[in-house]
Design a protein around this motif. Structure first.
Motif, mmCIF file in Angstrom:
data_model
loop_
_atom_site.group_PDB
_atom_site.id
_atom_site.type_symbol
_atom_site.label_atom_id
_atom_site.label_comp_id
_atom_site.label_asym_id
_atom_site.label_seq_id
_atom_site.Cartn_x
_atom_site.Cartn_y
_atom_site.Cartn_z
ATOM 1 N N GLU A 26 0.810 -1.217 0.000
ATOM 2 C CA GLU A 26 0.000 0.000 0.000
ATOM 3 C C GLU A 26 0.846 1.272 0.000
ATOM 4 O O GLU A 26 0.319 2.361 -0.218
ATOM 5 C CB GLU A 26 -0.956 0.021 1.199
ATOM 6 C CG GLU A 26 -0.296 0.329 2.533
ATOM 7 C CD GLU A 26 0.266 -0.881 3.253
ATOM 8 O OE1 GLU A 26 0.834 -0.692 4.333
ATOM 9 O OE2 GLU A 26 0.153 -1.999 2.746
ATOM 10 N N LEU A 27 2.134 1.161 0.212
ATOM 11 C CA LEU A 27 3.001 2.340 0.189
ATOM 12 C C LEU A 27 3.227 2.881 -1.223
ATOM 13 O O LEU A 27 3.677 4.004 -1.393
ATOM 14 C CB LEU A 27 4.360 2.020 0.824
ATOM 15 C CG LEU A 27 4.364 1.746 2.318
ATOM 16 C CD1 LEU A 27 5.773 1.417 2.785
ATOM 17 C CD2 LEU A 27 3.830 2.931 3.083
ATOM 18 N N ASN A 28 2.925 2.070 -2.227
ATOM 19 C CA ASN A 28 3.101 2.451 -3.636
ATOM 20 C C ASN A 28 4.514 2.952 -3.922
ATOM 21 O O ASN A 28 4.716 4.035 -4.457
ATOM 22 C CB ASN A 28 2.074 3.515 -4.039
ATOM 23 C CG ASN A 28 0.669 2.990 -3.956
ATOM 24 O OD1 ASN A 28 0.412 1.832 -4.251
ATOM 25 N ND2 ASN A 28 -0.252 3.848 -3.544
ATOM 26 N N LEU A 29 5.477 2.136 -3.565
ATOM 27 C CA LEU A 29 6.879 2.482 -3.759
ATOM 28 C C LEU A 29 7.447 1.943 -5.061
ATOM 29 O O LEU A 29 8.619 2.118 -5.334
ATOM 30 C CB LEU A 29 7.721 1.949 -2.587
ATOM 31 C CG LEU A 29 7.402 2.506 -1.216
ATOM 32 C CD1 LEU A 29 8.204 1.783 -0.151
ATOM 33 C CD2 LEU A 29 7.668 3.988 -1.164
ATOM 34 N N GLY A 30 6.635 1.279 -5.849
ATOM 35 C CA GLY A 30 7.150 0.622 -7.039
ATOM 36 C C GLY A 30 7.823 -0.679 -6.638
ATOM 37 O O GLY A 30 7.477 -1.306 -5.646
ATOM 38 N N LEU A 31 8.813 -1.051 -7.393
ATOM 39 C CA LEU A 31 9.559 -2.270 -7.089
ATOM 40 C C LEU A 31 10.680 -1.924 -6.120
ATOM 41 O O LEU A 31 11.597 -1.171 -6.460
ATOM 42 C CB LEU A 31 10.134 -2.880 -8.369
ATOM 43 C CG LEU A 31 10.975 -4.131 -8.190
ATOM 44 C CD1 LEU A 31 10.132 -5.273 -7.643
ATOM 45 C CD2 LEU A 31 11.620 -4.528 -9.483
ATOM 46 N N VAL A 32 10.599 -2.450 -4.923
ATOM 47 C CA VAL A 32 11.633 -2.229 -3.910
ATOM 48 C C VAL A 32 12.548 -3.441 -3.921
ATOM 49 O O VAL A 32 12.104 -4.564 -3.721
ATOM 50 C CB VAL A 32 11.018 -2.038 -2.508
ATOM 51 C CG1 VAL A 32 12.117 -1.841 -1.477
ATOM 52 C CG2 VAL A 32 10.056 -0.879 -2.497
ATOM 53 N N THR A 33 13.823 -3.196 -4.173
ATOM 54 C CA THR A 33 14.800 -4.270 -4.216
ATOM 55 C C THR A 33 15.750 -4.127 -3.043
ATOM 56 O O THR A 33 16.334 -3.058 -2.845
ATOM 57 C CB THR A 33 15.607 -4.216 -5.532
ATOM 58 O OG1 THR A 33 14.703 -4.227 -6.630
ATOM 59 C CG2 THR A 33 16.550 -5.388 -5.640
ATOM 60 N N VAL A 34 15.884 -5.188 -2.285
ATOM 61 C CA VAL A 34 16.855 -5.210 -1.201
ATOM 62 C C VAL A 34 18.175 -5.654 -1.824
ATOM 63 O O VAL A 34 18.325 -6.806 -2.210
ATOM 64 C CB VAL A 34 16.423 -6.160 -0.064
ATOM 65 C CG1 VAL A 34 17.452 -6.168 1.049
ATOM 66 C CG2 VAL A 34 15.054 -5.779 0.468
ATOM 67 N N THR A 35 19.107 -4.715 -1.937
ATOM 68 C CA THR A 35 20.358 -5.028 -2.624
ATOM 69 C C THR A 35 21.399 -5.652 -1.706
ATOM 70 O O THR A 35 22.190 -6.483 -2.144
ATOM 71 C CB THR A 35 20.956 -3.768 -3.277
ATOM 72 O OG1 THR A 35 21.129 -2.772 -2.280
ATOM 73 C CG2 THR A 35 20.050 -3.263 -4.376
ATOM 74 N N LYS A 36 21.387 -5.232 -0.431
ATOM 75 C CA LYS A 36 22.400 -5.757 0.486
ATOM 76 C C LYS A 36 21.911 -5.614 1.917
ATOM 77 O O LYS A 36 21.222 -4.656 2.249
ATOM 78 C CB LYS A 36 23.697 -4.966 0.321
ATOM 79 C CG LYS A 36 24.865 -5.523 1.081
ATOM 80 C CD LYS A 36 26.106 -4.644 1.093
ATOM 81 C CE LYS A 36 26.400 -3.877 -0.149
ATOM 82 N NZ LYS A 36 27.626 -3.062 -0.052
ATOM 83 N N VAL A 37 22.262 -6.578 2.754
ATOM 84 C CA VAL A 37 21.992 -6.504 4.186
ATOM 85 C C VAL A 37 23.298 -6.792 4.908
ATOM 86 O O VAL A 37 23.931 -7.817 4.678
ATOM 87 C CB VAL A 37 20.910 -7.521 4.626
ATOM 88 C CG1 VAL A 37 20.746 -7.508 6.131
ATOM 89 C CG2 VAL A 37 19.588 -7.238 3.940
#
Length: 120
Positions: A26-37
């Motif tokens: 619901e945040l409408n952020l598009g595609l959120v990619t977690v690149t690194k943790v």
């Protein structure tokens, strides 16, 4: 980085991606990619690097929305990952994808200019 912290980093990376895709759509952020943790040695803090694709808002505003819901994200994560303590989450914007695309554009432009010089 120890083997344990690497495994926990990978697990959190996958589960945070699920949280963004399913629970925080619901945040409408598009595609959120977690690149690194990156996890601390004691597994109490984690730095999570994100990139945003297909959103119309600047990355800073997207990070503000995410940081505002940090406790909610941590709660969803606690339901998906079985750890003694869920780490404190710190979110950062990762611009390496944009940087790589700019370099790619420059390389294409250089090749196009070289082809134009060779034809003359």
């Amino acid at each position: 980085m120890s083997i344990r912290s690497e495994k926990v980093s990978e697990e959190i990376k996958h589960k945070i991606s699920e949280v963004f895709a399913k629970d925080l759509a619901e945040l409408n952020l598009g595609l959120v990619t977690v690149t690194k943790v990156l996890m601390s040695k004691d597994l109490k803090t984690s730095k999570i690097y994100l990139s945003f694709i297909g959103n119309k808002e600047p990355a800073e505003i997207c990070l503000e929305k995410i940081n505002y819901r940090k406790k909610l994200i941590r709660m969803h994560l606690s339901r998906k990952v079985y750890l003694k303590a869920i780490p404190e989450l710190f979110f950062f914007y990762d611009d390496t994808i944009e940087y790589a695309s700019k370099i790619d554009e420059l390389i294409k432009k250089i090749h196009k200019d070289d082809e134009g010089d060779n034809k003359e």
